[in-house]
Motif scaffolding. Structure first.
Motif, mmCIF file in Angstrom:
data_model
loop_
_atom_site.group_PDB
_atom_site.id
_atom_site.type_symbol
_atom_site.label_atom_id
_atom_site.label_comp_id
_atom_site.label_asym_id
_atom_site.label_seq_id
_atom_site.Cartn_x
_atom_site.Cartn_y
_atom_site.Cartn_z
ATOM 1 N N TYR A 64 39.243 49.098 61.343
ATOM 2 C CA TYR A 64 38.927 48.845 59.932
ATOM 3 C C TYR A 64 37.443 48.502 59.756
ATOM 4 C CZ TYR A 64 43.874 48.844 58.678
ATOM 5 O OH TYR A 64 45.165 49.204 58.457
ATOM 6 N N PHE A 65 36.914 47.709 60.671
ATOM 7 C CA PHE A 65 35.504 47.306 60.614
ATOM 8 C C PHE A 65 34.595 48.533 60.731
ATOM 9 C CE2 PHE A 65 31.966 44.870 62.957
ATOM 10 C CZ PHE A 65 31.373 44.452 61.776
ATOM 11 N N LEU A 66 34.893 49.423 61.681
ATOM 12 C CA LEU A 66 34.116 50.643 61.849
ATOM 13 C C LEU A 66 34.234 51.527 60.614
ATOM 14 C CD1 LEU A 66 32.474 52.768 63.408
ATOM 15 C CD2 LEU A 66 34.631 53.497 64.478
ATOM 16 N N ALA A 67 35.459 51.766 60.157
ATOM 17 C CA ALA A 67 35.661 52.653 59.009
ATOM 18 C C ALA A 67 34.983 52.107 57.757
ATOM 19 C CB ALA A 67 37.156 52.853 58.765
ATOM 20 N N ALA A 68 35.128 50.818 57.508
ATOM 21 C CA ALA A 68 34.551 50.226 56.292
ATOM 22 C C ALA A 68 33.022 50.224 56.344
ATOM 23 C CB ALA A 68 35.077 48.815 56.094
ATOM 24 N N SER A 69 32.451 49.817 57.459
ATOM 25 C CA SER A 69 30.990 49.730 57.522
ATOM 26 C C SER A 69 30.353 51.117 57.574
ATOM 27 C CB SER A 69 30.545 48.862 58.698
ATOM 28 O OG SER A 69 31.081 49.338 59.907
ATOM 29 N N PHE A 70 30.886 52.012 58.371
ATOM 30 C CA PHE A 70 30.338 53.370 58.450
ATOM 31 C C PHE A 70 30.519 54.076 57.104
ATOM 32 C CE2 PHE A 70 30.702 57.804 60.487
ATOM 33 C CZ PHE A 70 29.338 58.009 60.428
ATOM 34 N N GLY A 71 31.676 53.891 56.495
ATOM 35 C CA GLY A 71 31.917 54.472 55.174
ATOM 36 C C GLY A 71 30.951 53.943 54.137
ATOM 37 N N TYR A 72 30.712 52.641 54.148
ATOM 38 C CA TYR A 72 29.774 52.052 53.185
ATOM 39 C C TYR A 72 28.392 52.683 53.320
ATOM 40 C CZ TYR A 72 26.292 48.963 51.234
ATOM 41 O OH TYR A 72 25.206 48.487 50.560
ATOM 42 N N PHE A 73 27.888 52.729 54.552
ATOM 43 C CA PHE A 73 26.543 53.251 54.742
ATOM 44 C C PHE A 73 26.462 54.747 54.450
ATOM 45 C CE2 PHE A 73 26.035 49.320 57.194
ATOM 46 C CZ PHE A 73 24.874 48.852 56.591
ATOM 47 N N THR A 74 27.518 55.480 54.691
ATOM 48 C CA THR A 74 27.504 56.913 54.412
ATOM 49 C C THR A 74 27.670 57.199 52.928
ATOM 50 O OG1 THR A 74 28.339 57.439 56.610
ATOM 51 C CG2 THR A 74 28.624 59.108 54.920
#
Length: 186
Positions: A64-74
């Motif tokens: 979840y941490f990877l998906a949320a942070s990577f998604g936010y920046f993308t």
């Protein structure tokens, strides 16, 4: 735990406008996520594995941490988003909130007696709490779709952005299937 450092490094490089280095850390974090589960499940000659309840919990949390942070920046960093990206982000967020709520409900349903400090995580070891094929497929598509969107956005390639819409649309369908099958109807 190593995966958290990779995600933190990804965030650091995004925040310092080093997008390609951040992308490398995001891909490495996703690859280590794909590898760590099979490695933990590998049985030695005595039939023992390295799966722990806390490790399984951390693995889900790191996803979840990877998906949320990577998604936010993308999707949102540097105000690079349009209406389609906003709708996709909201739908993805809502489905993941549904999965989070479903996980909490399932953990309460299969709650085990507490005998150790780690016992609050023991529910993650139950067969009913293991990630299904659909759960793995939807996470894979989320990461691939986000990588393709990132490459399209930061490489100035509209065709990649459009392709990411297709991948993320398929992800939404599988995510909805996963939510229904593993959390609502189970």
């Amino acid at each position: 735990v190593f995966g958290f450092f990779l995600v933190l490094a990804m965030i650091f490089f995004f925040m310092n406008d080093r997008e390609l280095i951040a992308l490398a850390f995001a891909i490495t974090a996703a690859l280590t996520d794909a590898i760590d589960g099979p490695v933990a499940r590998f049985k030695d000659t005595n039939g023992n594995d390295d799966i722990t309840a806390f490790g399984t919990f951390l693995d889900h949390f790191r996803d979840y941490f990877l998906a949320a942070s990577f998604g936010y920046f993308t999707f949102f960093y540097h105000n690079h988003f349009g209406i389609i990206e906003g709708i996709l982000a909201i739908l993805i967020l809502l489905l993941y909130v549904g999965i989070l709520i479903g996980t909490i409900i399932k953990l309460r349903r299969y709650k085990l007696p507490e005998h150790s400090p780690e016992s609050r995580f023991h529910g993650y070891l139950l067969p009913e709490m293991q990630t299904s094929f659909w759960g793995r497929a939807q996470f894979f598509l989320l990461i691939v779709g986000t990588i393709v969107m990132f490459l399209g956005r930061f490489g100035g390639e509209p065709i990649l952005i459009q392709f990411s819409y297709v991948i993320l649309g398929i992800h939404l369908g599988i995510n909805f299937q996963n939510l229904l099958e593993d959390y609502i109807l189970s």
